[in-house]
Design a protein around this motif. Structure first.
Motif, PDB file in Angstrom:
ATOM      1  N   ARG A 108       0.814  -1.221   0.000  1.00 15.16           N
ATOM      2  CA  ARG A 108       0.000   0.000   0.000  1.00 15.16           C
ATOM      3  C   ARG A 108       0.846   1.268   0.000  1.00 15.16           C
ATOM      4  NH1 ARG A 108      -4.089   1.786   4.928  1.00 15.16           N
ATOM      5  NH2 ARG A 108      -4.406   3.941   4.245  1.00 15.16           N
ATOM      6  N   TYR A 109       1.876   1.312   0.847  1.00 16.15           N
ATOM      7  CA  TYR A 109       2.694   2.509   0.971  1.00 16.15           C
ATOM      8  C   TYR A 109       3.943   2.477   0.103  1.00 16.15           C
ATOM      9  CZ  TYR A 109      -0.146   3.655   5.074  1.00 16.15           C
ATOM     10  OH  TYR A 109      -1.187   3.957   5.914  1.00 16.15           O
ATOM     11  N   SER A 153      -0.908   9.968   7.611  1.00 12.05           N
ATOM     12  CA  SER A 153      -0.910   8.508   7.704  1.00 12.05           C
ATOM     13  C   SER A 153      -1.267   7.815   6.399  1.00 12.05           C
ATOM     14  CB  SER A 153      -1.888   8.063   8.797  1.00 12.05           C
ATOM     15  OG  SER A 153      -3.212   8.488   8.484  1.00 12.05           O
ATOM     16  N   THR A 154      -1.700   8.567   5.391  1.00  9.07           N
ATOM     17  CA  THR A 154      -2.055   7.949   4.114  1.00  9.07           C
ATOM     18  C   THR A 154      -1.018   8.191   3.018  1.00  9.07           C
ATOM     19  OG1 THR A 154      -3.301   9.876   3.295  1.00  9.07           O
ATOM     20  CG2 THR A 154      -4.501   8.291   4.667  1.00  9.07           C
ATOM     21  N   THR A 156       2.008   7.952   0.548  1.00 13.39           N
ATOM     22  CA  THR A 156       2.759   6.824   0.011  1.00 13.39           C
ATOM     23  C   THR A 156       4.150   7.267  -0.452  1.00 13.39           C
ATOM     24  OG1 THR A 156       2.043   7.123  -2.287  1.00 13.39           O
ATOM     25  CG2 THR A 156       0.577   5.872  -0.822  1.00 13.39           C
ATOM     26  N   LYS A 238       1.574  -0.066   7.790  1.00 16.98           N
ATOM     27  CA  LYS A 238       0.335  -0.668   8.275  1.00 16.98           C
ATOM     28  C   LYS A 238       0.609  -1.872   9.171  1.00 16.98           C
ATOM     29  CE  LYS A 238      -0.633  -3.767   4.374  1.00 16.98           C
ATOM     30  NZ  LYS A 238       0.705  -3.610   3.774  1.00 16.98           N
TER      31      LYS A 238
END
Length: 294
Positions: A108-109, A153-154, A156, A238
């Motif tokens: 995700r990141y 926190s989101t 990337t 995460k």
């Protein structure tokens, strides 16, 4: 040998009944040993303790009622110096161990699939090995500005690459992404370290799989990487959040102090508790002191 003393305090306000998952305890693995530690939760809670055997991450989970919540953790941790050869090679993909292979995949990141062309343009012509990973670290340090509040926190790795600013987690995510894009397994490591300049906080670095071993790198250069007290290891942020909240809970304050100790005349490290034990936080266990205040 390094010895560090950690004091961490997390203050929350709970708006409605919720469930918390914490990953704040020092790992008991590899060259690192926990000499002593204490955990205090106010008000008292029944805590379930478990360890992820694959990563060594130690977790605490418990229910919380509305009102103020205070979590305090202290630990004294001993870490043995590990020498890293300067000629470690990259490992061919077909020789990467099964348990390491998933650290080569985009997450995700860390969008290593989307960053592959960029990674090869920047680093593809460099000789494979630890020197190429160090070149990645140097590029991130020189090209990305460390700026508190520039990401959330989101955010990337690809977004950090575009905006050219981030914090320690973002520096580590970008290093992981470049490595994976070049078929070098890499993973995130978070923990405690005594920064050369305050304020102190949780810190994130990354590891690359080189010559059949994990090697730590820190593109922020905020502290000696070998002084990091490891807490969590995972594919990206995460997997290693210090607190995962299920419900209405807001952080009011966070205080972390890490002190390097000179006196090495300390007691031997303790053995870890049984995995998955259900503990009342008001009761001490044989190896970890658990205490509460009214």
């Amino acid at each position: 040998m390094h010895i560090s003393h950690i004091e961490a305090q997390l203050d929350y306000e709970v708006g409605a009944p919720a469930h918390l998952l914490l990953n704040i305890e020092a790992a008991r693995a590899g060259a690192q040993a926990v000499i002593r530690e204490t955990l205090t939760i106010e008000p008292a809670a029944e805590v379930q303790v478990f360890c992820d055997e694959a990563s060594g991450n130690r977790f605490l989970r418990f229910d919380v009622a509305p009102g103020p919540l205070k979590i305090a953790y202290t630990a004294t941790v001993q870490r043995t110096q590990v020498d890293v050869p300067h000629d470690l090679p990259e490992v061919p993909v077909n020789e990467v161990p099964d348990e390491v292979l998933h650290y080569m995949m985009p997450t995700r990141y860390c969008e290593s699939d989307l960053m592959a062309r960029c990674a090869y343009q920047l680093f593809g012509d460099l000789p494979p090995g630890i020197g190429r990973v160090q070149a990645i670290v140097d590029w991130i340090h020189d090209s990305i500005t460390y700026e508190s509040g520039s990401t959330d926190s989101t955010t990337t790795a690809r977004e950090v690459f575009v905006q050219r600013a981030g914090v320690c987690r973002d520096f580590a995510h970008l290093g992981i992404t470049f490595c994976r894009a070049l078929n070098i397994p890499a993973r995130l490591v978070v923990g405690y370290v005594a920064f050369e300049e305050p304020p102190q906080d949780f810190h994130a670095v990354f590891e690359a799989w080189l010559g059949g071993r994990w090697v730590l790198f820190d593109a922020t250069r905020m502290a000696p990487v070998d002084r990091l007290v490891r807490v969590g290891t995972g594919r990206d942020a995460k997997d290693v959040a210090f607190c995962t909240i299920f419900g209405s809970v807001s952080m009011r304050d966070k205080q972390i102090v890490v002190t390097e100790l000179q006196d090495q005349s300390v007691a031997p490290p303790v053995e870890p508790p049984a995995s998955g034990a259900l503990l009342g936080i008001e009761k001490p266990v044989p190896v970890v002191e658990l205490a509460t205040s009214a």
